[in-house]
Design a protein around this motif. Structure first.
Motif, mmCIF file in Angstrom:
data_model
loop_
_atom_site.group_PDB
_atom_site.id
_atom_site.type_symbol
_atom_site.label_atom_id
_atom_site.label_comp_id
_atom_site.label_asym_id
_atom_site.label_seq_id
_atom_site.Cartn_x
_atom_site.Cartn_y
_atom_site.Cartn_z
ATOM 1 N N ASP A 297 1.194 -1.422 0.134
ATOM 2 C CA ASP A 297 0.244 0.196 0.361
ATOM 3 C C ASP A 297 0.891 1.097 0.000
ATOM 4 O OD1 ASP A 297 -2.340 -1.294 0.206
ATOM 5 O OD2 ASP A 297 -1.445 -1.763 2.492
ATOM 6 N N TRP A 298 2.076 1.388 0.340
ATOM 7 C CA TRP A 298 2.756 2.098 0.626
ATOM 8 C C TRP A 298 4.548 1.411 0.417
ATOM 9 C CZ3 TRP A 298 1.782 6.839 0.687
ATOM 10 C CH2 TRP A 298 2.846 8.103 0.910
ATOM 11 N N VAL A 299 5.306 2.537 0.122
ATOM 12 C CA VAL A 299 6.756 2.302 -0.109
ATOM 13 C C VAL A 299 7.589 2.929 0.211
ATOM 14 C CG1 VAL A 299 8.556 1.027 -2.213
ATOM 15 C CG2 VAL A 299 5.329 0.979 -2.287
ATOM 16 N N VAL A 300 8.577 2.772 0.726
ATOM 17 C CA VAL A 300 9.651 3.249 1.854
ATOM 18 C C VAL A 300 11.017 2.774 0.924
ATOM 19 C CG1 VAL A 300 11.136 4.528 3.443
ATOM 20 C CG2 VAL A 300 8.821 3.485 4.158
ATOM 21 N N VAL A 301 11.634 3.636 0.534
ATOM 22 C CA VAL A 301 13.014 3.682 -0.358
ATOM 23 C C VAL A 301 14.448 3.937 0.590
ATOM 24 C CG1 VAL A 301 14.277 3.921 -2.519
ATOM 25 C CG2 VAL A 301 11.855 3.508 -2.124
ATOM 26 N N MET A 302 14.871 3.155 0.877
ATOM 27 C CA MET A 302 16.389 3.563 1.072
ATOM 28 C C MET A 302 17.465 2.807 0.265
ATOM 29 S SD MET A 302 16.338 1.076 5.163
ATOM 30 C CE MET A 302 17.753 2.206 6.008
ATOM 31 N N ALA A 303 18.449 4.121 0.434
ATOM 32 C CA ALA A 303 19.793 4.107 0.363
ATOM 33 C C ALA A 303 20.687 4.373 0.975
ATOM 34 C CB ALA A 303 19.451 4.607 -2.025
ATOM 35 N N GLU A 304 21.699 3.915 1.319
ATOM 36 C CA GLU A 304 22.899 3.767 1.732
ATOM 37 C C GLU A 304 22.336 4.602 3.347
ATOM 38 O OE1 GLU A 304 25.861 6.706 -0.024
ATOM 39 O OE2 GLU A 304 25.075 6.099 -2.259
ATOM 40 N N GLY A 305 22.056 3.860 3.706
ATOM 41 C CA GLY A 305 21.070 3.714 5.141
ATOM 42 C C GLY A 305 20.094 5.113 5.645
ATOM 43 N N SER A 306 19.766 5.866 4.251
ATOM 44 C CA SER A 306 18.743 6.820 4.332
ATOM 45 C C SER A 306 17.670 6.001 3.590
ATOM 46 C CB SER A 306 19.027 8.330 4.706
ATOM 47 O OG SER A 306 20.559 8.029 4.629
ATOM 48 N N ILE A 307 16.612 7.254 3.981
ATOM 49 C CA ILE A 307 15.101 6.609 2.931
ATOM 50 C C ILE A 307 15.112 7.970 2.601
ATOM 51 C CG2 ILE A 307 12.616 7.105 3.180
ATOM 52 C CD1 ILE A 307 12.648 5.766 6.132
ATOM 53 N N ILE A 308 15.089 7.825 0.903
ATOM 54 C CA ILE A 308 15.409 8.862 -0.169
ATOM 55 C C ILE A 308 13.590 9.109 -0.690
ATOM 56 C CG2 ILE A 308 17.610 7.960 -0.457
ATOM 57 C CD1 ILE A 308 16.372 6.615 -2.943
ATOM 58 N N ALA A 309 13.716 8.326 -0.288
ATOM 59 C CA ALA A 309 11.395 8.859 -1.097
ATOM 60 C C ALA A 309 10.152 7.898 -0.267
ATOM 61 C CB ALA A 309 11.884 8.295 -2.583
ATOM 62 N N GLU A 310 9.558 8.395 -0.311
ATOM 63 C CA GLU A 310 8.500 7.549 0.181
ATOM 64 C C GLU A 310 6.934 7.532 -0.861
ATOM 65 O OE1 GLU A 310 6.519 7.573 4.088
ATOM 66 O OE2 GLU A 310 8.250 8.255 4.808
ATOM 67 N N GLY A 311 6.244 6.670 -0.950
ATOM 68 C CA GLY A 311 4.601 7.131 -1.507
ATOM 69 C C GLY A 311 3.745 5.333 -1.699
ATOM 70 N N PRO A 312 3.274 5.335 -2.584
ATOM 71 C CA PRO A 312 2.484 4.389 -3.241
ATOM 72 C C PRO A 312 4.150 4.087 -4.875
ATOM 73 C CG PRO A 312 1.251 6.553 -3.778
ATOM 74 C CD PRO A 312 2.044 7.037 -2.483
ATOM 75 N N HIS A 313 3.293 3.471 -4.532
ATOM 76 C CA HIS A 313 4.028 2.226 -5.814
ATOM 77 C C HIS A 313 4.614 2.740 -7.184
ATOM 78 C CE1 HIS A 313 1.439 0.321 -7.820
ATOM 79 N NE2 HIS A 313 0.421 -0.366 -6.332
ATOM 80 N N GLU A 314 3.043 3.171 -7.305
ATOM 81 C CA GLU A 314 3.015 4.159 -9.012
ATOM 82 C C GLU A 314 3.844 5.424 -9.163
ATOM 83 O OE1 GLU A 314 0.314 3.980 -6.792
ATOM 84 O OE2 GLU A 314 -0.927 1.895 -7.732
ATOM 85 N N ALA A 315 3.864 6.342 -7.682
ATOM 86 C CA ALA A 315 4.692 7.075 -7.247
ATOM 87 C C ALA A 315 5.828 6.465 -7.332
ATOM 88 C CB ALA A 315 4.239 8.427 -5.893
ATOM 89 N N ILE A 316 6.888 5.877 -6.659
ATOM 90 C CA ILE A 316 8.267 5.661 -6.847
ATOM 91 C C ILE A 316 8.595 5.374 -7.928
ATOM 92 C CG2 ILE A 316 9.469 4.012 -5.180
ATOM 93 C CD1 ILE A 316 8.110 5.398 -3.934
ATOM 94 N N GLY A 317 7.427 3.887 -8.618
ATOM 95 C CA GLY A 317 7.929 3.551 -9.823
ATOM 96 C C GLY A 317 8.795 5.107 -10.700
ATOM 97 N N ALA A 318 8.472 6.306 -10.973
ATOM 98 C CA ALA A 318 8.276 7.136 -11.692
ATOM 99 C C ALA A 318 9.345 8.216 -10.907
ATOM 100 C CB ALA A 318 7.067 8.352 -11.914
ATOM 101 N N ASN A 319 10.002 7.846 -9.329
ATOM 102 C CA ASN A 319 10.486 8.848 -8.466
ATOM 103 C C ASN A 319 12.018 9.001 -9.529
ATOM 104 O OD1 ASN A 319 11.966 9.941 -6.509
ATOM 105 N ND2 ASN A 319 10.791 9.585 -5.475
ATOM 106 N N GLN A 320 12.161 9.819 -9.834
ATOM 107 C CA GLN A 320 13.596 10.349 -10.266
ATOM 108 C C GLN A 320 14.725 9.501 -8.819
ATOM 109 O OE1 GLN A 320 14.234 10.701 -13.771
ATOM 110 N NE2 GLN A 320 16.412 9.571 -13.384
ATOM 111 N N THR A 321 14.561 10.171 -7.959
ATOM 112 C CA THR A 321 15.984 9.960 -7.023
ATOM 113 C C THR A 321 16.542 7.727 -6.788
ATOM 114 O OG1 THR A 321 14.566 11.615 -6.177
ATOM 115 C CG2 THR A 321 16.625 10.475 -4.426
ATOM 116 N N VAL A 322 14.917 7.392 -7.432
ATOM 117 C CA VAL A 322 15.026 6.460 -6.670
ATOM 118 C C VAL A 322 15.599 5.291 -7.892
ATOM 119 C CG1 VAL A 322 13.496 3.898 -6.525
ATOM 120 C CG2 VAL A 322 12.565 5.971 -5.245
ATOM 121 N N ILE A 323 14.637 5.423 -9.434
ATOM 122 C CA ILE A 323 16.077 5.030 -10.458
ATOM 123 C C ILE A 323 17.097 6.247 -10.222
ATOM 124 C CG2 ILE A 323 16.031 5.755 -12.868
ATOM 125 C CD1 ILE A 323 13.441 6.371 -12.805
ATOM 126 N N ASP A 324 17.879 6.568 -9.465
ATOM 127 C CA ASP A 324 19.458 7.231 -9.635
ATOM 128 C C ASP A 324 20.009 6.306 -8.861
ATOM 129 O OD1 ASP A 324 19.512 8.603 -11.584
ATOM 130 O OD2 ASP A 324 19.285 10.781 -10.064
#
Lengths: 335, 297, 416
Positions: free
Chosen positions: B248-275
């Motif tokens: 229902d909700w996705v939290v993205v971690m990278a290098e120890g920190s949280i870099i993004a949050e949102g529903p999976h549709e939004a996360i898939g399009a998030n540039q930070t996450v892709i990077d």
């Protein structure tokens, strides 16, 4: 060579004092290693503390039952002391600390004075304590030696054997009741995977500590039967040092770890096996089958240790589930 | 339970409460079950976890994703008392968790599973299950010796365990040693066993890893059913299809920190996450990921 | 160092099963090591009648067979060599009981010089420099012996209880060659590679197959204990239970008086050899390719493997080097305190203490931990009687585990 007498003495060892006190100590070690997975390599330390607690108390006129209680309390304190620094750590730290602590205990029992305090007055130093067992011997109901059709014991041994095996049976009953309970289930869970048990809300540290104390108590009882049987307690390695610990380990693994009767059967077989190899080798030697340049009288006594080491290795590598292994367990690839 | 069941409607109702939540790292939730603040964990010179603020919404499925070495498992360990952070506080359902050992955390209702499953091999499946139950009278040595004290409770626990085994399709393995189960069955057993504690928050560390595709669907169904019976679920996952399917909700971690949050549709399009995925998973701190794998073993 | 001999000496008598009385007569000089006293007559009497006697051998040992009963054991002071006397001039005999089958050790404390006087006239303050020297030397020996123990743990996870037997093997092999006529330095040059080969054999013949079979660490730990017993008693079987010294450097008293302490040639040799070897090891671990690979494997085995390091080969190298070092440590230990069948096991517990103290699995941890343990053991004799000084070292092990379980140099460990 008189095979008849060798056989008779071997059978005697199945039920003798040694098998009985081995069994008691092994029941304790089985609680540690077999049920909880604790690597206690200082079991002789528990035996020594029980034995000295009893002997020193008796020597100072404490009644027998109270003396036993003092020995058990001392063993409890020893377990708490060992467990506190190690039970939160990886399993092998306990192995190192227990083997060291048992050696410490023995050195302290052998010492003449500790920090200016004359301990030899109580422990007898390197000569140990002799002739303290009278309160126990006075209770002996037998009037002479006991001869059943397959075993025979002197009057003293018969009494020790009776008490020893009675304790073994009570202990087995106790372990049976404990291990079928939810408490026993937590113990086994900690053996299998401590983190999984913690993740399910089980206090692994506390349960390991309980196991260490409980098993230590049986070790102490074993030590008491041992020294009551020979009415002498000595701080020597073969009596209450590392070699004794290893003997108990072999007995436990031989009978099968984590099995109710495993330590008892293992102790009986191992005691008899030691006697049999000893007698056979000595027999061969007297007959000249084994030349003395190859093995003399002293060396015969060492063979048992060599066999014990080899046995421990082979058992652990090939039959860690004991000689009467469970097929299901064998298939499990548990190591 | 088939995966084709139109659970989408349920998903949307549960996720509805999150529609107004800001899609930024550390965003406040309407009804947080778990709230973490300033969690920092260092290993030597490496900062494995550095989470400023995180809230986990009650009653939904939250996915925790990120490239290898992002610190997801370490974060799980910290939250559940299996590791201690160098700094930070967090509370679970209003209770401060900072100083609690792992078993206390579990007793409070936050229960986890492990990336590498921890089946208790030489206990039977049913014993594994019964172990999970909390507040057992017989878990005290002295009371344990007297069966009448705990016998009745044991029967209740057993009935509950059998019901769960039925639900997780493990009933036929009831008397087998857990060590004989297949990898997927172990995952099922671990999840079922965790349910025996009746947790309010269940944290699944890669529940689908190493599970054959045939079982994946049934596992997914089980995870959704946890939410549907009112539990909060957090899970770590690498498989994006799985994330898309049940979270229902996705939290993205990278290098120890949280870099993004949102529903999976939004996360898939998030540039930070892709990077984060493309940029770092190939170059830099692969090593922490290796530690991650080891740490879970 | 003088007093180290025989602290676990109870163990040394373990093999002697024959019932009777036995003992080893050694004398403590004012400075330096205890040495065996030969040719002393020991008399056993029961109910006033002489029932047996023995004369101490070159190694100071004597034995009188006896059945169970009450006895009096006495030394004949007239048979003492010049300059030897009883520490307590009154204690010429002791009344003792012997239980059936018992083998009993009887001690008579002898000293060089006149008995009855305080054996050590130095004040505590004056003893410190000598004790520091002894402690550092002992620390260097422990360090060399325990590097392998630590690195083997670091790379394979094996807590090897049979590591002490590598120490014994080195010392005993050198002893055999030495008795066969080789100078000890030459004997050592042969014994060290032999020990290294035994280490390689350990790895290839036992541990590698066990790892391949997927044996668990706990099973392997128990197996290592079995191996330790097996090896120890094989040595006892073939070599015997006496503590022996090398032909060279045995009772050497040549040396130099430095600031407040005396250092003998043997000790200078030990320091030079161990420092050189330890520096070489430090260099190898830091600068060579193999050394770097070792550290990488110890640090994170999976990562090392995935970056192309041949892990099995590195482990074998560690076994070879670690065993060789242990063998050398054994020879130096033997030089200092004599060679006996269970010297490795005596040292093992102190090695564990040192390694745990320094940080299990690290390369430098053992060095630091060993020096601390060596110093602690020797300096503790300022406070406690020397018969229980090893106790202190093992007690700090417990304290360290409570306070800083990862050791002084170790890093925190990840769980979960």
């Amino acid at each position: 060579m008189d095979w008849g007498s060798i056989l008779a003495e071997t059978v005697n060892k199945f039920f003798g004092v040694q098998a009985a006190y081995f069994a008691l100590a092994a029941i304790g070690l089985n609680i540690h290693f077999g049920y909880t997975g604790l690597l206690n390599f200082g079991h002789a330390g528990f035996m020594a503390i029980g034995a000295y607690g009893l002997a020193i108390s008796l020597q100072n006129g404490v009644p027998l039952l109270l003396a036993v209680l003092i020995g058990l309390l001392a063993a409890t304190a020893f377990a708490l002391l060992l467990g506190a620094p190690t039970l939160r750590l990886r399993a092998d730290y306990l192995a190192i600390v227990t083997i060291a602590a048992a050696e410490i205990a023995r050195i302290l029992f052998r010492a003449t004075e500790i920090a200016g305090f004359n301990t030899r007055e109580y422990t007898g130093g390197s000569t140990g304590i002799n002739g303290f067992a009278d309160p126990f011997k006075d209770l002996n109901p037998y009037t002479g030696s006991v001869d059943l059709w397959f075993v025979s014991f002197s009057r003293n041994d018969a009494w020790t054997v009776t008490v020893g095996w009675a304790l073994v049976l009570l202990s087995v009953l106790f372990v049976h009741l404990a291990m079928r309970s939810p408490w026993g289930r937590v113990l086994k869970a900690v053996r299998e995977d401590e983190d999984a048990a913690r993740a399910l809300g089980k206090n692994a540290y506390s349960i390991k500590m309980q196991s260490l104390v409980l098993g230590g108590l049986f070790g102490a009882l074993g030590g008491m039967i041992f020294v009551l049987g020979q009415s002498s307690v000595q701080p020597t390695p073969q009596d209450l040092g590392a070699p004794k610990t290893f003997f108990i380990w072999v007995a436990v693994i031989l009978g099968g770890t984590g099995k109710l009767w495993g330590p008892v059967i293992g102790s009986m077989i191992f005691s008899a096996l030691l006697q049999f190899t000893d007698l056979t080798l000595r027999g061969f030697q007297e007959e000249g089958i084994i030349p003395t340049w190859f093995m003399d009288g002293v060396q015969v006594g060492q063979v048992r240790f060599i066999l014990m080491g080899l046995g421990l290795m082979l058992l652990m590598a090939f039959r860690p589930q004991g000689i009467f292994g469970d097929k299901r367990e064998l298939a499990l690839d548990v190591r | 339970m088939s995966a084709d069941t139109p659970t989408d409607t349920v998903t949307s109702t549960a996720a509805d409460v999150l529609t107004d939540v800001q899609q930024v790292p550390g965003s406040p939730k309407p009804d947080p079950m778990l709230t973490a603040d300033g969690i920092i964990r260092r290993f030597g010179g490496l900062t494995a976890v550095d989470v400023r603020h995180l809230e986990i919404q009650r009653g939904v499925i939250t996915a925790l994703i990120g490239p290898n070495g992002a610190g997801k498992t370490t974060f799980f360990n910290l939250m559940t008392g299996f590791d201690t952070p160098d700094e930070g506080t967090w509370n679970f359902d209003g209770v401060a968790m900072g100083k609690l050992p792992a078993h206390q955390v579990a007793r409070n209702g936050m229960v986890r599973t492990f990336q590498l499953t921890k089946a208790l091999s030489r206990l039977s499946v049913i014993e594994n299950m019964k172990l999970g139950a909390g507040h057992q009278k017989g878990e005290n040595l002295f009371r344990g010796l007297v069966k009448p004290i705990w016998g009745a409770q044991e029967r209740e626990i057993e009935a509950r365990a059998d019901a769960l085994l039925d639900r997780f399709k493990l009933a036929h393995m009831r008397e087998e040693f857990a060590g004989t189960l297949s990898g997927g069955q172990r995952k099922l057993l671990e999840m079922a066993r965790a349910l025996m504690t009746d947790p309010s928050l269940i944290m699944l560390d890669e529940p689908m890893a190493g599970v054959n595709p045939a079982l994946t669907q049934s596992l997914l169904g089980h995870v959704k059913s946890l939410r549907d019976e009112g539990r909060t679920v957090v899970f770590v996952e690498h498989d994006m299809d799985v994330v898309r399917d049940i979270s229902d909700w996705v939290v993205v971690m990278a290098e120890g920190s949280i870099i993004a949050e949102g529903p999976h549709e939004a996360i898939g399009a998030n540039q930070t996450v892709i990077d984060a995925y493309l940029g770092t998973s190939h170059d830099a701190p692969l090593d922490l990921g290796e530690i991650d794998v080891e740490g879970a073993s | 160092m003088a007093l180290l001999l025989g602290f676990w000496s109870g163990t040394a008598a373990a093999q002697d099963d024959e019932p009777g009385f036995r003992g080893t007569l050694t004398a403590t000089p004012e400075e330096g090591d205890r040495f065996p006293v030969e040719g002393v007559r020991v008399v056993l009497t029961a109910d006033g009648a002489e029932v047996g006697e023995a004369t101490s051998g070159a190694d100071g040992t004597w034995f009188i067979a006896a059945e169970a009963g009450s006895y009096n054991v006495a030394v004949d002071t007239s048979t003492f060599a010049e300059g030897i006397s009883l520490k307590d001039p009154e204690a010429t005999s002791r009344d003792l009981e012997l239980s059936p089958g018992q083998s009993r050790n009887v001690l008579f404390a002898l000293i060089e010089g006149e008995g009855g006087a305080a054996p050590n006239v130095k004040s505590d303050l004056e003893r410190i420099p000598g004790l520091v020297k002894d402690g550092l030397i002992f620390g260097l020996i422990i360090a060399m012996s325990s590097i392998g123990l630590s690195l083997i743990f670091g790379t394979t996870g094996l807590t090897n209880f049979a590591h002490g037997e590598l120490v014994t093997f080195g010392a005993v092999t050198a002893l055999g060659l030495n008795k066969a006529g080789l100078h000890i330095l030459l004997a050592g040059l042969i014994a060290v590679p032999l020990t290294a080969a035994v280490g390689a054999g350990n790895e290839v013949g036992l541990w590698r197959p066990l790892r391949r079979r997927g044996s668990g660490l706990i099973a392997m730990l128990v197996i290592s204990i079995g191996l330790s017993i097996l090896a120890r008693y094989l040595v006892l079987y073939f070599v015997g239970g006496r503590r022996e010294t090398y032909n060279q450097f045995a009772l050497q008293t040549d040396g130099y008086d430095l600031l407040g302490f005396r250092i003998v040639n043997r000790e200078i040799w030990i320091i030079i050899i161990s420092m050189t070897v330890l520096l070489a090891v430090a260099f190898a671990v830091n600068k060579t390719k193999t050394g770097k690979a070792m550290r990488a494997v110890a640090d994170n085995r999976d990562l090392a493997e995935s970056s192309g390091i041949d892990v099995e080969r590195v482990i074998l190298t560690i076994w070879i080097a670690g065993a060789g070092l242990a063998g050398l440590g054994g020879i130096l230990f033997g030089l200092n305190q004599g060679v006996s069948w269970n010297m490795g096991f005596e040292l093992l517990l102190l090695m564990f203490a040192a390694v745990t103290l320094g940080g299990l699995g690290t390369a430098y941890g053992p060095l630091l931990g060993s020096l601390v343990v060596g110093l602690f053991i020797n300096l503790s004799t300022l406070i406690v009687s020397s018969e229980i000084k090893n106790v202190g070292a093992l007690l700090i092990l417990g304290v360290i585990l409570l306070v800083r379980p990862q050791g002084i140099l170790g890093r925190g460990e990840r769980i979960g």
